[in-house]
Design a protein around this motif. Structure first.
Motif, mmCIF file in Angstrom:
data_model
loop_
_atom_site.group_PDB
_atom_site.id
_atom_site.type_symbol
_atom_site.label_atom_id
_atom_site.label_comp_id
_atom_site.label_asym_id
_atom_site.label_seq_id
_atom_site.Cartn_x
_atom_site.Cartn_y
_atom_site.Cartn_z
ATOM 1 N N LYS A 249 0.884 -1.259 0.083
ATOM 2 C CA LYS A 249 -0.098 -0.111 0.076
ATOM 3 C C LYS A 249 0.883 1.116 0.007
ATOM 4 O O LYS A 249 0.540 2.053 -0.550
ATOM 5 N N VAL A 250 1.928 1.351 0.600
ATOM 6 C CA VAL A 250 2.849 2.474 0.890
ATOM 7 C C VAL A 250 3.807 2.525 -0.549
ATOM 8 O O VAL A 250 3.631 3.808 -1.076
ATOM 9 N N THR A 251 4.118 1.757 -1.231
ATOM 10 C CA THR A 251 4.668 1.641 -2.565
ATOM 11 C C THR A 251 3.809 1.645 -3.646
ATOM 12 O O THR A 251 4.351 2.015 -4.714
ATOM 13 N N ARG A 252 2.681 1.604 -3.425
ATOM 14 C CA ARG A 252 1.733 1.800 -4.687
ATOM 15 C C ARG A 252 1.687 3.071 -5.371
ATOM 16 O O ARG A 252 1.811 3.096 -6.770
ATOM 17 N N PRO A 253 1.881 4.248 -4.939
ATOM 18 C CA PRO A 253 2.020 5.365 -5.727
ATOM 19 C C PRO A 253 3.246 5.550 -6.609
ATOM 20 O O PRO A 253 3.200 5.859 -7.594
ATOM 21 N N LEU A 254 4.309 5.025 -6.063
ATOM 22 C CA LEU A 254 5.819 4.690 -6.712
ATOM 23 C C LEU A 254 5.469 3.965 -7.887
ATOM 24 O O LEU A 254 5.996 4.251 -8.995
ATOM 25 N N LYS A 255 4.898 2.677 -7.754
ATOM 26 C CA LYS A 255 4.740 1.699 -8.995
ATOM 27 C C LYS A 255 3.690 2.304 -9.856
ATOM 28 O O LYS A 255 4.144 2.095 -11.270
ATOM 29 N N LEU A 256 2.823 3.004 -9.762
ATOM 30 C CA LEU A 256 1.897 3.938 -10.609
ATOM 31 C C LEU A 256 2.631 4.714 -11.423
ATOM 32 O O LEU A 256 2.202 4.736 -12.535
ATOM 33 N N ALA A 257 3.424 5.485 -10.870
ATOM 34 C CA ALA A 257 4.284 6.474 -11.344
ATOM 35 C C ALA A 257 5.346 6.051 -12.308
ATOM 36 O O ALA A 257 6.012 6.578 -12.976
ATOM 37 N N GLY A 258 5.578 4.537 -11.947
ATOM 38 C CA GLY A 258 6.809 3.981 -12.630
ATOM 39 C C GLY A 258 8.099 4.412 -12.075
ATOM 40 O O GLY A 258 9.220 4.608 -12.831
ATOM 41 N N VAL A 259 8.389 5.039 -10.634
ATOM 42 C CA VAL A 259 9.501 5.497 -10.257
ATOM 43 C C VAL A 259 10.090 4.939 -8.784
ATOM 44 O O VAL A 259 10.712 5.439 -8.057
ATOM 45 N N LEU A 260 9.791 3.639 -9.016
ATOM 46 C CA LEU A 260 10.095 3.001 -7.821
ATOM 47 C C LEU A 260 11.524 2.748 -7.685
ATOM 48 O O LEU A 260 12.103 2.243 -8.505
ATOM 49 N N GLY A 261 12.005 3.312 -6.549
ATOM 50 C CA GLY A 261 13.594 3.077 -6.522
ATOM 51 C C GLY A 261 14.368 4.363 -7.117
ATOM 52 O O GLY A 261 15.425 4.667 -6.542
ATOM 53 N N ALA A 262 13.528 5.507 -7.440
ATOM 54 C CA ALA A 262 14.114 6.522 -7.967
ATOM 55 C C ALA A 262 14.259 7.706 -6.974
ATOM 56 O O ALA A 262 14.764 8.795 -7.072
ATOM 57 N N TYR A 263 13.524 7.645 -5.708
ATOM 58 C CA TYR A 263 13.426 8.775 -4.725
ATOM 59 C C TYR A 263 13.760 8.293 -3.472
ATOM 60 O O TYR A 263 13.157 7.157 -3.144
ATOM 61 N N ASN A 264 14.370 8.918 -2.395
ATOM 62 C CA ASN A 264 14.274 8.738 -1.318
ATOM 63 C C ASN A 264 13.202 9.310 -0.431
ATOM 64 O O ASN A 264 12.750 10.594 -0.716
ATOM 65 N N ILE A 265 12.381 8.665 0.315
ATOM 66 C CA ILE A 265 11.532 9.023 1.196
ATOM 67 C C ILE A 265 11.793 8.953 2.986
ATOM 68 O O ILE A 265 12.303 8.024 3.188
ATOM 69 N N PHE A 266 11.376 10.197 3.306
ATOM 70 C CA PHE A 266 11.543 10.261 4.877
ATOM 71 C C PHE A 266 10.353 10.815 5.410
ATOM 72 O O PHE A 266 9.684 11.622 4.707
ATOM 73 N N ALA A 267 9.755 9.992 6.419
ATOM 74 C CA ALA A 267 8.203 10.133 6.936
ATOM 75 C C ALA A 267 8.114 10.069 8.415
ATOM 76 O O ALA A 267 8.877 9.528 8.853
ATOM 77 N N LEU A 268 7.342 10.843 8.739
ATOM 78 C CA LEU A 268 6.954 10.910 10.350
ATOM 79 C C LEU A 268 5.512 10.693 10.466
ATOM 80 O O LEU A 268 4.838 11.539 9.909
ATOM 81 N N VAL A 269 5.379 9.583 11.047
ATOM 82 C CA VAL A 269 3.888 9.008 11.219
ATOM 83 C C VAL A 269 3.290 9.059 12.681
ATOM 84 O O VAL A 269 4.057 8.543 13.460
ATOM 85 N N ARG A 270 2.067 9.693 12.882
ATOM 86 C CA ARG A 270 1.730 9.767 14.168
ATOM 87 C C ARG A 270 0.290 9.300 14.305
ATOM 88 O O ARG A 270 -0.662 9.338 13.287
ATOM 89 N N GLY A 271 -0.307 8.454 15.128
ATOM 90 C CA GLY A 271 -1.824 7.938 15.397
ATOM 91 C C GLY A 271 -2.152 6.911 14.528
ATOM 92 O O GLY A 271 -1.644 6.567 13.494
ATOM 93 N N GLY A 272 -3.175 6.346 15.219
ATOM 94 C CA GLY A 272 -3.919 5.140 14.376
ATOM 95 C C GLY A 272 -3.183 3.932 14.305
ATOM 96 O O GLY A 272 -2.166 3.954 15.489
ATOM 97 N N GLY A 273 -3.536 2.886 13.531
ATOM 98 C CA GLY A 273 -2.806 1.419 13.590
ATOM 99 C C GLY A 273 -1.972 1.623 12.273
ATOM 100 O O GLY A 273 -1.769 2.470 11.566
#
Length: 332
Positions: A249-273
């Motif tokens: 689910k996390v990598t789905r936008p990268l696969k749709l755009a065809g850029v999987l592995g082309a960008y570094n991603i840093f995220a801060l997540v809070r709340g929920g499961g």
């Protein structure tokens, strides 16, 4: 018998009007004068509790009815079915709920009221498109002046960021619902993604290309290999999300755009499961990815990853075990 006598006494009772003793003559005349009439409110929606909102709805509906009638008189509207496909799909970006509330001079506007306003604005925008095609410039100008108060100031910037210059010129596109992400001094884009009770702050930066150690010879050029990583709360993706479904689910936008592995991603997540956090990450990645790859905006929009999933957990009901589950019925 006693009850009948009581009713008979109530029916036959006489009432007398007596003036208070010692009342002056001026006060007696004042009693005989009619009560002063209340001033008539200027607006018919004075007693509705939301006068400014109701007045805005009435004005929009009046303008829509007048525009339709003028286009009908000019034999421009309604448009035949076989000609609707030839109309230019002009786009318009209207303001957010809080900004719409400031325009109609109402401090707080509810989501249902905002949807009703947006529906009327979209219908007025469609009438403006018909007026442009039919050459009714007076109708088009009046509708443009009305819609200008509800459109965002950075409309052209948003459309250019989302769908390219063609959408700004009115050739093709659909109404976006997101603010464009901008590049910072380090070449990163930032976006906020949400899902259920989770929120994810996402930064995306292009990955550096490193030469591959494998080469056919000393004179052969080394092929460039892109190495990227996805860090969530300072943890790798596979370590933070052990479930394959969440990682997909996390990598789905990268696969749709065809850029999987082309960008570094840093995220801060809070709340929920885990499920909500994965959806929030996907939402934020899709929004932050569009400035890097503008050509994929339409693909991501059609896939539904640029819009927040509005589904939430349904609340528990009184008398039920859960949201819809009921207890076993017992006769006694």
């Amino acid at each position: 018998m006693n009850r009948a006598r009581t009713l008979q006494r109530l029916v036959c009772r006489r009432t007398y009007y007596t003036e208070p003793q010692g009342a002056p003559a001026e006060q007696k005349q004042r009693w005989l004068l009619p009560l002063p009439q209340r001033p008539k409110p200027e607006s018919a929606s004075f007693f509705s509790g939301a006068e400014a909102y109701q007045d805005a709805i009435i004005n929009l509906e009046t303008a829509l009815t007048a525009a339709r009638q003028r286009l009908k008189d000019a034999h421009v509207f309604p448009i035949p079915e076989h000609l609707k496909a030839t109309l230019p799909t002009n786009t318009s970006v209207f303001k957010k709920r809080e900004e719409i509330g400031q325009v109609i001079e109402q401090t707080k506007i509810r989501p249902t009221e905002y949807k009703k306003v947006l529906k009327l604005l979209n219908e007025l925008h469609a009438m403006r498109t018909v007026a442009q095609v039919g050459g009714e410039w007076e109708v088009e100008q009046s509708l443009s002046q009305l819609l200008e108060n509800f459109e965002r100031d950075n409309k052209s910037e948003i459309l250019a960021m989302r769908f390219g210059q063609a959408a700004v010129d009115g050739v093709e596109g659909e109404e976006p619902d997101l603010e464009p992400s901008k590049f910072d001094e380090f070449g990163r884009t930032y976006a906020l993604g949400k899902r259920k009770n989770s929120a994810a702050r996402v930064w995306i930066i292009p990955a550096k290309q490193t030469p591959s150690p494998e080469s056919s010879g000393p004179s052969a050029p080394a092929p460039q290999v892109q190495s990227s990583q996805i860090l969530i709360n300072n943890l790798p993706l596979a370590e933070y999300f052990p479930t394959v479904t969440d990682r997909e689910k996390v990598t789905r936008p990268l696969k749709l755009a065809g850029v999987l592995g082309a960008y570094n991603i840093f995220a801060l997540v809070r709340g929920g499961g885990t499920s909500g956090q994965a959806g929030a990450l996907a939402h934020g990645i899709a929004k932050a990815l569009i400035p890097h790859v503008p050509d994929t905006a339409k693909i991501l929009s059609k896939a539904g990853v640029t819009k927040r999933d509005p589904r939430m957990v349904e609340r528990k009901k009184t008398g039920l075990a859960k949201a819809r589950k009921a207890y076993a019925w017992v006769k006694r």
